[in-house]
Every structure is written in C-alpha cells, then in structure tokens.
Design a protein around this motif. Structure first.
Motif, PDB file in Angstrom:
ATOM      1  N   ASP A   1     -35.361  -1.988 -15.034  1.00  0.00           N
ATOM      2  CA  ASP A   1     -34.274  -1.710 -15.965  1.00  0.00           C
ATOM      3  C   ASP A   1     -34.027  -0.199 -15.933  1.00  0.00           C
ATOM      4  O   ASP A   1     -34.845   0.587 -16.389  1.00  0.00           O
ATOM      5  N   ASP A   2     -32.887   0.166 -15.372  1.00  0.00           N
ATOM      6  CA  ASP A   2     -32.582   1.582 -15.146  1.00  0.00           C
ATOM      7  C   ASP A   2     -31.864   2.175 -16.375  1.00  0.00           C
ATOM      8  O   ASP A   2     -30.741   2.649 -16.277  1.00  0.00           O
ATOM      9  N   GLY A   3     -32.532   2.097 -17.526  1.00  0.00           N
ATOM     10  CA  GLY A   3     -31.958   2.677 -18.743  1.00  0.00           C
ATOM     11  C   GLY A   3     -30.707   1.951 -19.231  1.00  0.00           C
ATOM     12  O   GLY A   3     -29.764   2.599 -19.703  1.00  0.00           O
TER      13      GLY A   3
ATOM     14  N   LYS B   1     -19.500  -5.573 -14.328  1.00  0.00           N
ATOM     15  CA  LYS B   1     -18.659  -4.598 -13.608  1.00  0.00           C
ATOM     16  C   LYS B   1     -19.506  -3.747 -12.672  1.00  0.00           C
ATOM     17  O   LYS B   1     -20.683  -3.495 -12.942  1.00  0.00           O
ATOM     18  N   SER B   2     -18.893  -3.255 -11.578  1.00  0.00           N
ATOM     19  CA  SER B   2     -19.587  -2.337 -10.681  1.00  0.00           C
ATOM     20  C   SER B   2     -19.879  -1.040 -11.438  1.00  0.00           C
ATOM     21  O   SER B   2     -19.099  -0.611 -12.273  1.00  0.00           O
ATOM     22  N   LYS B   3     -21.039  -0.436 -11.126  1.00  0.00           N
ATOM     23  CA  LYS B   3     -21.434   0.774 -11.856  1.00  0.00           C
ATOM     24  C   LYS B   3     -20.886   2.029 -11.193  1.00  0.00           C
ATOM     25  O   LYS B   3     -21.096   3.135 -11.647  1.00  0.00           O
TER      26      LYS B   3
ATOM     27  N   ASN C   1     -27.300  -2.351 -16.910  1.00  0.00           N
ATOM     28  CA  ASN C   1     -26.304  -3.090 -17.695  1.00  0.00           C
ATOM     29  C   ASN C   1     -25.873  -4.388 -17.002  1.00  0.00           C
ATOM     30  O   ASN C   1     -24.709  -4.581 -16.686  1.00  0.00           O
ATOM     31  N   GLU C   2     -26.835  -5.241 -16.753  1.00  0.00           N
ATOM     32  CA  GLU C   2     -26.560  -6.485 -16.020  1.00  0.00           C
ATOM     33  C   GLU C   2     -26.774  -7.719 -16.895  1.00  0.00           C
ATOM     34  O   GLU C   2     -27.116  -8.788 -16.382  1.00  0.00           O
ATOM     35  N   GLU C   3     -26.590  -7.598 -18.210  1.00  0.00           N
ATOM     36  CA  GLU C   3     -26.886  -8.734 -19.102  1.00  0.00           C
ATOM     37  C   GLU C   3     -26.100  -9.992 -18.738  1.00  0.00           C
ATOM     38  O   GLU C   3     -26.561 -11.099 -18.929  1.00  0.00           O
TER      39      GLU C   3
END
Ligand code: UDP
Ligand code: MG
Length: 329
Positions: free
Chosen positions: A42-44, A205-207, A12-14
């Motif tokens: 891309d980790d899902g 945001k941090s995951k 989720n790094e768009e």
C-alpha cells in the motif's frame, strides 16, 4: 515445492483490489506444485485500500501487506515488494488487471521449465491510454533507447516473472532514484517475451498525469544516460569551429585583400571564441561529474548468472546472489 511471490503495488485501488485478488488467486491455485504468496504494497493510499488489504490478509494466510507512511511511488513499492518477497520466483503485477493473470501459468512454465531467468510481458497497442500519451510514450522510448543503448522498448513494462538470482541482482542495485525498467535491462539475464493486448484498467483511475509522466521520463534518462552532460561539448565544438572560420575569414580579408571587416566583427568573433571555450570547460566538468554520478550509484561491477558449486559460497556472500537453481533444458 517452489513458491511464487506476487508483488502488487497499490495506490488508491479500493475499486479493483478485491477483483484482482479473486481473479489472480483463481489462476495461480491451478498451477500444479506451486505455493504462492501475495505481497501487497500500500503506497500511502488515501482511500480504503489498506482496509481491504487487511481483510484479505485476515481471510487468506497467503496474503501479506506492507503499508508505506506516505506515497513513495511505484518504483519504491516494487523495490519494497521484491525485498519482502520470500518466493523462489517473483512476479510484479499492477492491481488494475492490466497485466493479465491468465498469463501466469505460461510465465511460470518459462522460468521453471524452459531455462529462462525471466519471463516478461510485452504490451501490444496502447488502447485505453489516450492518443497524446501514446505518442509521447513512443517518442520517449525511441529517445531513451538511443541515449542509453539499452533494451528499453515501448511495451516492455514491469510485468515480469523472475527467478531468485535475478531478483537478488535487482535488489543489489540500491540506488535511490530508481528506474526499474532500466534496472531490468541493466542486470541482463535470459528473458522470454510474451505478448499481451493492452486493456483499459478494470476499475478506478490511472495514477499518472502528463506532469508525472514527464518526471518519470526525465528520471529514466538521467538514471541511465550521461548524454545530456555531453551537450556543452557538442555545442562548444561547433561554436569553436564557427569562431575559427569567422576569425580566419576576417584575417584573410584584412591581410590579403586589404579590406577591413571592422572592429565589431573581430570583437564578436573573439566573444564567440571565448564562449566556446566556456562551453568546452563545462563539458570537461560534466565528464568528471558524470563519472562521479555513476560511481555514486554503487552498481555492481558484474552480475553472475550461474556458477559451479565450489565458487558459489564465496560469491553469494559478496554479491548476495543465490546459486543457480535452474536446470538447462
Ligand atoms: N502505483 C503505485 N504508486 C503510485 C502510482 C501507482 O503503487 O504512486 C501502482 C498502482 O496502484 C497500480 C500500478 O502502480 O497497481 C500502475 O499504476 P497505474 O495503473 O495508475 O499506471 P498505468 O497503468 O496508467 O501506467
Ligand atoms: Mg494501469
């Protein structure tokens, strides 16, 4: 000409991935006599990360991506990236620009010219991480250092550039529950440390949340230490000692001073004695279990750093480790 693979796990790094690509490629193209490739994993992701990666790969032939069927976690993404990489050198970088691309030229110099196998970034300070996270992380690294006796200090993360021998050694560790910081330390090799200041992520945001950090910390301890399995041994020995002292005291009172300590006293001492034996039995079971656990990881018994050309063929066949390319300066 040497080739550098830049491995970037993305979840989720768009918001930040294009910026990362622009900044990093601007720096890496400046390094002389070096080909490079980006390996994005891309980790899902559930946002548009994959679409952006496809576009980048369409625009730049040096970009490649793999996309997981679901979120497998950063550890799996790093393993997949290293496996996919074709470079003589590999560097693992976060997508959020917390690993400064401006360090890449110095890191490349260290591994290609200075005789190091690895050049690792060491983060100074924890600005932008929050006070609680900082405190918990610092305490965790102190505990894990003590329990594993391996160099896993706070600040030493996944941002590191490695030569092919070290990458192959890491890939030879195929354990499922991966704790890459521990694996870096386990495989050894000569490492140069470069310090950098922690900055807040460029966007997004941090995951990590508190729960996932606890799971990660627990994974780290269990992957490299069997100390928790020894706890029943320590507790059992203490209880055994205590029950012997209490039993001895009761007997002395009874035999020498004709002073009865009562049946309840003896019954509880015997119960204490029996539970200490149970603890010690658990400890013995734990010792067998810990050996079996470590054996099951199938880690290499040793890792060769370099060797002369005659032995290279045989051992690279067994351990899949490339012959030494570095020139010692
Ligand atoms: N990441 C990943 N899978 C995950 C979580 C994170 O690939 O399940 C990636 C993320 O996209 C980033 C890197 O791992 O490139 C570090 O994540 P993050 O910045 O959230 O961690 P922090 O810097 O807060 O430790
Ligand atoms: Mg980050």
């Amino acid at each position: 000409m040497n080739k550098l693979s830049i491995i970037v796990p993305c979840y989720n790094e768009e918001e930040v991935i294009s910026l990362f690509y622009r900044e990093t490629s601007a720096i890496v193209t400046e390094i002389e006599d070096l080909n490079y490739e980006f390996v994005f994993i891309d980790d899902g992701s559930k946002d548009h990360t994959l679409d952006i990666l496809k576009l980048l790969c369409y625009q730049d032939k040096n970009c490649h991506y793999i996309s997981f069927s679901r979120n497998f976690g950063k550890e799996a993404a790093m393993y997949a990236g290293l496996k996919q990489a074709s470079g003589d050198y590999c560097v693992i970088m976060d997508a959020d620009l917390q690993h400064p691309p401006k360090l890449l030229p110095a890191m490349y110099h260290a591994v290609s010219q200075e005789g190091y196998d690895c050049c690792a970034g060491k983060r100074m300070g924890r600005e932008g991480d929050g006070a609680l996270r900082g405190l918990l992380s610092r305490s965790f690294y102190k505990v894990i250092q003590r329990m594993t006796h391996m160099d896993m200090s706070d600040g030493a993360g996944d941002f590191r550039m490695m030569n092919r021998s070290m990458v192959n050694a890491i890939l030879s560790m195929k354990e499922y529950n991966r704790y890459t910081k521990g694996i870096f330390s386990f495989v050894g090799f000569e490492t140069k440390w470069v310090e950098f200041h922690n900055v807040e992520r460029a966007a997004g945001k941090s995951k990590w949340n508190l729960k996932s950090l606890f799971v990660y910390a627990f994974d780290g301890i269990l992957s490299f230490s069997t100390v928790p399995l020894k706890l029943p041994g320590i507790l059992g020995s203490l209880l055994l000692l205590l029950s012997c002292i209490l039993g001895g005291f009761g007997l002395v009172q009874q035999v020498f001073f004709h002073h009865s300590v009562g049946t309840a006293y003896f019954v509880s001492t015997i119960l204490l004695f029996l539970s200490s034996l149970q603890m010690l039995m658990l400890f013995i079971l734990g010792e067998y279990l810990s050996r079996d656990y470590m054996e099951n990881k199938n880690r290499p018994i040793y890792i060769i750093r370099e060797q002369d050309s005659q032995t290279v063929k045989e051992s690279s066949r067994i351990y899949d480790i490339a012959p030494a390319r570095r020139s010692v300066i």
